[in-house]
Design a protein around this motif. Structure first.
Motif, PDB file in Angstrom:
ATOM      1  N   UNK A  78      66.964 132.409  85.491  1.00 45.72           N
ATOM      2  CA  UNK A  78      67.617 131.148  85.136  1.00 45.72           C
ATOM      3  C   UNK A  78      68.257 131.199  83.763  1.00 45.72           C
ATOM      4  N   UNK A  79      68.539 130.017  83.254  1.00 43.52           N
ATOM      5  CA  UNK A  79      69.303 129.879  82.016  1.00 43.52           C
ATOM      6  C   UNK A  79      68.432 129.657  80.783  1.00 43.52           C
ATOM      7  N   UNK A  80      67.132 129.612  80.953  1.00 45.96           N
ATOM      8  CA  UNK A  80      66.246 129.292  79.830  1.00 45.96           C
ATOM      9  C   UNK A  80      66.384 130.301  78.688  1.00 45.96           C
ATOM     10  N   UNK A  81      66.474 131.569  78.998  1.00 43.12           N
ATOM     11  CA  UNK A  81      66.616 132.587  77.957  1.00 43.12           C
ATOM     12  C   UNK A  81      67.929 132.403  77.187  1.00 43.12           C
ATOM     13  N   UNK A  82      68.979 132.079  77.912  1.00 44.76           N
ATOM     14  CA  UNK A  82      70.273 131.825  77.258  1.00 44.76           C
ATOM     15  C   UNK A  82      70.217 130.620  76.329  1.00 44.76           C
ATOM     16  N   UNK A  83      69.513 129.584  76.775  1.00 43.03           N
ATOM     17  CA  UNK A  83      69.359 128.398  75.941  1.00 43.03           C
ATOM     18  C   UNK A  83      68.534 128.714  74.701  1.00 43.03           C
ATOM     19  N   UNK A  84      67.510 129.529  74.848  1.00 37.83           N
ATOM     20  CA  UNK A  84      66.704 129.931  73.679  1.00 37.83           C
ATOM     21  C   UNK A  84      67.566 130.665  72.663  1.00 37.83           C
ATOM     22  N   UNK A  85      68.410 131.563  73.168  1.00 41.59           N
ATOM     23  CA  UNK A  85      69.287 132.319  72.280  1.00 41.59           C
ATOM     24  C   UNK A  85      70.255 131.396  71.541  1.00 41.59           C
ATOM     25  N   UNK A  86      70.822 130.426  72.248  1.00 36.46           N
ATOM     26  CA  UNK A  86      71.731 129.469  71.614  1.00 36.46           C
ATOM     27  C   UNK A  86      71.006 128.632  70.572  1.00 36.46           C
ATOM     28  N   UNK A  87      69.775 128.204  70.872  1.00 37.04           N
ATOM     29  CA  UNK A  87      69.013 127.409  69.909  1.00 37.04           C
ATOM     30  C   UNK A  87      68.627 128.221  68.677  1.00 37.04           C
ATOM     31  N   UNK A  88      68.332 129.495  68.873  1.00 37.33           N
ATOM     32  CA  UNK A  88      68.026 130.370  67.739  1.00 37.33           C
ATOM     33  C   UNK A  88      69.246 130.462  66.820  1.00 37.33           C
ATOM     34  N   UNK A  89      70.413 130.632  67.427  1.00 37.16           N
ATOM     35  CA  UNK A  89      71.650 130.708  66.639  1.00 37.16           C
ATOM     36  C   UNK A  89      71.910 129.396  65.890  1.00 37.16           C
ATOM     37  N   UNK A  90      71.736 128.284  66.582  1.00 37.88           N
ATOM     38  CA  UNK A  90      71.956 126.970  65.959  1.00 37.88           C
ATOM     39  C   UNK A  90      70.977 126.731  64.814  1.00 37.88           C
ATOM     40  N   UNK A  91      69.721 127.089  65.026  1.00 44.44           N
ATOM     41  CA  UNK A  91      68.723 126.917  63.960  1.00 44.44           C
ATOM     42  C   UNK A  91      69.100 127.765  62.750  1.00 44.44           C
ATOM     43  N   UNK A  92      69.646 128.948  63.000  1.00 42.67           N
ATOM     44  CA  UNK A  92      70.098 129.796  61.895  1.00 42.67           C
ATOM     45  C   UNK A  92      71.252 129.177  61.136  1.00 42.67           C
ATOM     46  N   UNK A  93      72.173 128.550  61.850  1.00 46.98           N
ATOM     47  CA  UNK A  93      73.308 127.879  61.201  1.00 46.98           C
ATOM     48  C   UNK A  93      72.826 126.715  60.339  1.00 46.98           C
ATOM     49  N   UNK A  94      71.923 125.913  60.895  1.00 44.00           N
ATOM     50  CA  UNK A  94      71.403 124.764  60.149  1.00 44.00           C
ATOM     51  C   UNK A  94      70.635 125.247  58.919  1.00 44.00           C
ATOM     52  N   UNK A  95      69.866 126.308  59.084  1.00 41.82           N
ATOM     53  CA  UNK A  95      69.111 126.854  57.955  1.00 41.82           C
ATOM     54  C   UNK A  95      70.052 127.315  56.841  1.00 41.82           C
ATOM     55  N   UNK A  96      71.116 128.012  57.211  1.00 36.48           N
ATOM     56  CA  UNK A  96      72.069 128.499  56.212  1.00 36.48           C
ATOM     57  C   UNK A  96      72.744 127.340  55.476  1.00 36.48           C
ATOM     58  N   UNK A  97      73.120 126.308  56.206  1.00 39.07           N
ATOM     59  CA  UNK A  97      73.761 125.150  55.575  1.00 39.07           C
ATOM     60  C   UNK A  97      72.780 124.404  54.678  1.00 39.07           C
ATOM     61  N   UNK A  98      71.538 124.271  55.119  1.00 36.24           N
ATOM     62  CA  UNK A  98      70.530 123.593  54.304  1.00 36.24           C
ATOM     63  C   UNK A  98      70.238 124.386  53.034  1.00 36.24           C
ATOM     64  N   UNK A  99      70.170 125.724  53.145  1.00 37.59           N
ATOM     65  CA  UNK A  99      69.954 126.554  51.958  1.00 37.59           C
ATOM     66  C   UNK A  99      71.116 126.426  50.979  1.00 37.59           C
ATOM     67  N   UNK A 100      72.337 126.429  51.496  1.00 36.78           N
ATOM     68  CA  UNK A 100      73.510 126.286  50.635  1.00 36.78           C
ATOM     69  C   UNK A 100      73.516 124.928  49.939  1.00 36.78           C
ATOM     70  N   UNK A 101      73.166 123.902  50.677  1.00 42.67           N
ATOM     71  CA  UNK A 101      73.106 122.559  50.108  1.00 42.67           C
ATOM     72  C   UNK A 101      72.031 122.470  49.037  1.00 42.67           C
ATOM     73  N   UNK A 102      70.866 123.028  49.315  1.00 40.69           N
ATOM     74  CA  UNK A 102      69.767 123.003  48.343  1.00 40.69           C
ATOM     75  C   UNK A 102      70.145 123.760  47.076  1.00 40.69           C
ATOM     76  N   UNK A 103      70.977 124.785  47.203  1.00 39.08           N
ATOM     77  CA  UNK A 103      71.400 125.548  46.032  1.00 39.08           C
ATOM     78  C   UNK A 103      72.425 124.786  45.190  1.00 39.08           C
ATOM     79  N   UNK A 104      73.277 123.988  45.829  1.00 38.52           N
ATOM     80  CA  UNK A 104      74.350 123.282  45.118  1.00 38.52           C
ATOM     81  C   UNK A 104      73.922 121.924  44.540  1.00 38.52           C
ATOM     82  N   UNK A 105      72.974 121.262  45.170  1.00 40.37           N
ATOM     83  CA  UNK A 105      72.623 119.908  44.748  1.00 40.37           C
ATOM     84  C   UNK A 105      72.069 119.804  43.328  1.00 40.37           C
ATOM     85  N   UNK A 106      71.251 120.734  42.855  1.00 39.01           N
ATOM     86  CA  UNK A 106      70.786 120.592  41.466  1.00 39.01           C
ATOM     87  C   UNK A 106      71.938 120.574  40.456  1.00 39.01           C
TER      88      UNK A 106
END
Length: 146
Positions: A78-106
């Motif tokens: 089924x598609x569950x493995x594909x969805x896991x892969x997409x969610x892993x990628x999305x979580x990585x994108x959100x993490x990168x944006x949050x790290x960049x934001x945390x670095x710039x806000x101070x």
């Protein structure tokens, strides 16, 4: 301010009206200084929140990677493995944006603190003198003469 009535001046012979237009607030330099301090603290709190989001995204990625490995080992169809892969990628994108934001806000917080300090340094003394004389605003400022 377009469309706002221009008050008559004493030199035009007409009555002198208030320069406080309807709907405007009575903000002072004291409000600005206090707002800058509060805003700087809120920005730092936002940076801490962004770091927390980045950490949670990292944990989510780790959990999803473990789930994907289990799905692969058990050969789940089924598609569950594909969805896991997409969610892993999305979580990585959100993490990168949050790290960049945390670095710039101070830096933004520091800039706001500096703006408040400059306002206090240059404008608070004239505001104090003006208030002590019973006036609402210093008369020698060009924006009070318009």
């Amino acid at each position: 301010m377009p469309g706002a009535p221009v008050p008559a001046t004493a030199s035009s012979g007409g009555p002198v009206e208030s320069v406080q237009f309807p709907g405007q607030s009575d903000l002072t330099v004291y409000d600005l200084i206090e707002s800058d301090e509060d805003g700087a603290e809120e920005i730092l709190a936002g940076a801490e929140h962004a770091r927390m989001v980045a950490n949670r995204c990292q944990r989510l990625q780790e959990s999803l990677e473990a789930l994907a490995a289990t799905l692969t080992d058990k050969r789940v169809p089924g598609v569950l493995l594909g969805w896991c892969t997409r969610l892993i990628d999305r979580a990585g994108e959100v993490e990168a944006k949050a790290d960049a934001l945390a670095a710039k806000l101070p830096g933004a917080s520091e800039a706001l603190k500096q703006a408040g300090s400059l306002a206090a340094e240059y404008d608070q003394h004239p505001a104090d003198v003006t208030r002590d004389m019973g006036h609402a605003a210093p008369a020698d400022r060009t924006y009070h003469q318009e």
